[in-house]
Design a protein around this motif. Structure first.
Motif, PDB file in Angstrom:
ATOM      1  N   ASN A  96      -9.739 -57.304 -54.547  1.00 15.24           N
ATOM      2  CA  ASN A  96      -9.927 -58.434 -55.589  1.00 15.24           C
ATOM      3  C   ASN A  96     -11.339 -58.408 -56.191  1.00 15.24           C
ATOM      4  OD1 ASN A  96     -11.439 -59.909 -53.634  1.00 15.24           O
ATOM      5  ND2 ASN A  96      -9.748 -61.077 -52.725  1.00 15.24           N
ATOM      6  N   CYS A 149      -7.670 -55.864 -58.441  1.00 12.86           N
ATOM      7  CA  CYS A 149      -6.864 -56.954 -58.921  1.00 12.86           C
ATOM      8  C   CYS A 149      -7.710 -58.277 -59.516  1.00 12.86           C
ATOM      9  CB  CYS A 149      -5.737 -57.492 -58.264  1.00 12.86           C
ATOM     10  SG  CYS A 149      -6.012 -57.744 -56.422  1.00 12.86           S
ATOM     11  N   ARG A 150      -7.279 -59.313 -60.049  1.00 11.17           N
ATOM     12  CA  ARG A 150      -7.934 -60.171 -60.674  1.00 11.17           C
ATOM     13  C   ARG A 150      -9.534 -60.190 -60.888  1.00 11.17           C
ATOM     14  NH1 ARG A 150      -4.258 -64.216 -61.177  1.00 11.17           N
ATOM     15  NH2 ARG A 150      -2.615 -64.166 -59.574  1.00 11.17           N
ATOM     16  N   THR A 174     -12.766 -59.184 -63.950  1.00  7.24           N
ATOM     17  CA  THR A 174     -13.113 -59.638 -65.262  1.00  7.24           C
ATOM     18  C   THR A 174     -13.165 -58.064 -66.071  1.00  7.24           C
ATOM     19  OG1 THR A 174     -15.240 -59.359 -64.718  1.00  7.24           O
ATOM     20  CG2 THR A 174     -14.466 -61.475 -64.458  1.00  7.24           C
TER      21      THR A 174
END
Length: 498
Positions: free
Chosen positions: A62, A91-92, A94
């Protein structure tokens, strides 16, 4: 996959421990000290080698844990662990973290990176990669505007890489190898100044351009069937320092043959009129003709896919050379420009000698023979994946398909039936009762009875006769007398016309 590792630590120590656990699972033979010390981890410019593991693994991390994994003290550990996995999902994250992952791969891996995205949050990642691909969709055109290539669907990436990307790399490598060959071969011989000017501009420009635009080893269907054809491009096998050294060595050999074979053949030769054939001008015409024929033959051997355009460029270059040679060395050109074209009549007096054409043929064969022999031995003894697939494609093309056996279907009857299906009761009872085929004869007031017809009143059918699907079960029910419509009466009258 054998196992998917989840990296979700909230502290640097947790992330490091999870990466170490994943490493130990994929490489159980290593003990304890898997990673290098921090003073070596921060070293720039070092290349990370791929580790071979038994099995297929995946990694999911993440954004919070990725921030710690991308730190300078841990980035190499994360890269090593990720390179041993078949797939890595971040995932997740920026947009900046996406670009940092791409930069990390570019920093420690000697590879060409590709980034693909469809939104504005993928622009930084697309710009950081060597090749950026944008997908035009519902999230705007920012990714497309910042990319090198763009298409409408993600599935087109397979064709971009396995077909067009591989063809482009193959054509570029062949173009570079042939370009170096024809220019290095041009080095150690004697030529006319006009031939030096027109050699790269007119005589050899179009054939190499056709090679770099249209050549392909196999078509797109074979490229999809054998994705292994993409591996030589990843390993940079088509054009490397070794390939360049071989090309330079072969070009030097060809250049020496182009000089010494015509020189030895024309040293003490005489023409039919008794004049000397071994002058400077005649020697220059013979060597430049040998050079152009040799590079054209070499190009024909390099080309794996022939088109009408390639053939036109290759044959047209040879015809253009002979046309320009006989034109520039003619009497008329010398009379108009005596100071520029002083090889008057050299081409005409040299090309009409049979020994000259024999020298050209012998020199061209000796120049291409080593390369042809090496290629034959390499295909027979050390065939590459390209050679195997090309041989398989040629065999499939040469073998005719089996003839299709046409089976004649025998029809027992010429009647054809049609069926309709409904959720409500229809006219099935009326059709199966065959009552619509019974048409009694019409009685007339004149007393005339037509032949082969029975007398009786008009008996309409269908709903006009009072038939209803709900009453179809009662087949023996008598149809009530209903007065026929004017159209039915008219049709009946026409059938029984006098």
């Amino acid at each position: 996959m054998n196992e998917v590792f989840l990296i979700s630590g909230n502290t640097p120590d947790q992330v490091r421990q999870e990466l170490k656990t994943a490493w130990m699972t994929m490489k159980p033979d290593t003990e304890g000290t898997v990673f290098l010390p921090e003073r070596i981890l921060g070293k720039k410019g070092s290349a990370v080698k791929d580790e071979v593991v038994n099995g297929e693994y995946g990694l999911v991390i993440n954004g919070n844990s990725l921030a710690y994994a991308l730190e300078e003290s841990m980035e190499l550990e994360f890269l090593w662990t990720a390179c041993m996995c078949q797939a890595v999902i971040c995932c997740r994250v920026t947009p900046l973290q996406k670009a940092q992952v791409v930069e990390l791969v570019k920093k420690y891996k000697k590879v060409v990176t590709l980034a693909i995205g469809d939104g504005a949050n993928d622009v930084s990642m697309i710009k950081a990669a060597h090749i950026g691909v944008g997908i035009s969709g519902q999230e705007g055109m920012q990714a497309v505007s910042s990319s090198d290539y763009s298409f409408a669907q993600f599935r087109f990436l397979q064709r971009l890489l396995l077909v067009h990307g591989r063809w482009s790399y193959l054509r570029m490598c062949k173009f570079l190898r042939y370009f170096f060959y024809k220019n290095f071969t041009f080095t150690f011989t004697v030529y006319d100044e006009w031939f030096i000017t027109l050699y790269n501009l007119v005589y050899t420009a179009l054939p190499v351009l056709g090679l770099s635009l249209f050549d392909q080893d196999v078509n797109d269907s074979w490229s999809f069937q054998h994705p292994q054809l993409y591996v030589p491009g990843q390993r940079n096998l088509y054009f490397s320092k070794t390939a360049f050294f071989k090309c330079a060595l072969y070009s030097g050999f060809s250049s020496l043959v182009l000089f010494f074979i015509p020189y030895a053949a024309m040293l003490d030769s005489l023409r039919h009129d008794g004049k000397d054939l071994g002058d400077y001008q005649s020697f220059a015409v013979v060597t430049q003709t040998c050079l152009l024929v040799t590079v054209c033959i070499q190009l024909a051997l390099e080309m794996a896919y022939w088109t009408a355009v390639n053939t036109f460029f290759l044959v047209g270059s040879l015809l253009m050379y002979f046309f320009m040679t006989f034109t520039m060395y003619s009497n008329g050109t010398f009379l108009m420009f005596p100071s520029s074209f002083n090889f008057i009549g050299t081409a005409r007096n040299t090309m009409n000698q049979p020994s000259v054409w024999l020298t050209i043929m012998l020199t061209s064969i000796l120049c291409v023979l080593p390369g042809l022999t090496y290629r034959f031995l390499a295909i027979q003894l050390w065939p590459t994946i390209n050679d195997k697939v090309m041989l398989k494609a040629r065999q499939a093309k040469a073998t005719p398909p089996p003839p299709s056996r046409k089976v004649r279907l025998r029809r027992g009857s010429s009647r054809r039936s049609g069926y309709a299906f409904s959720h409500t009761q229809g006219y099935g009872e009326l059709v199966t009762s065959r009552r619509f085929l019974r048409r009694p004869a019409m009685s007339y007031s004149s007393g005339f009875t037509p032949l082969k017809r029975t007398t009786g009143g008009f008996s309409p059918m269908g709903r006009s006769a009072g038939y209803s699907p709900s009453e179809g079960a009662n087949r023996s029910a008598r149809v009530p007398d209903v007065e026929g419509t004017s159209l039915q009466m008219y049709r009946t009258t026409k059938e029984h016309g006098f």
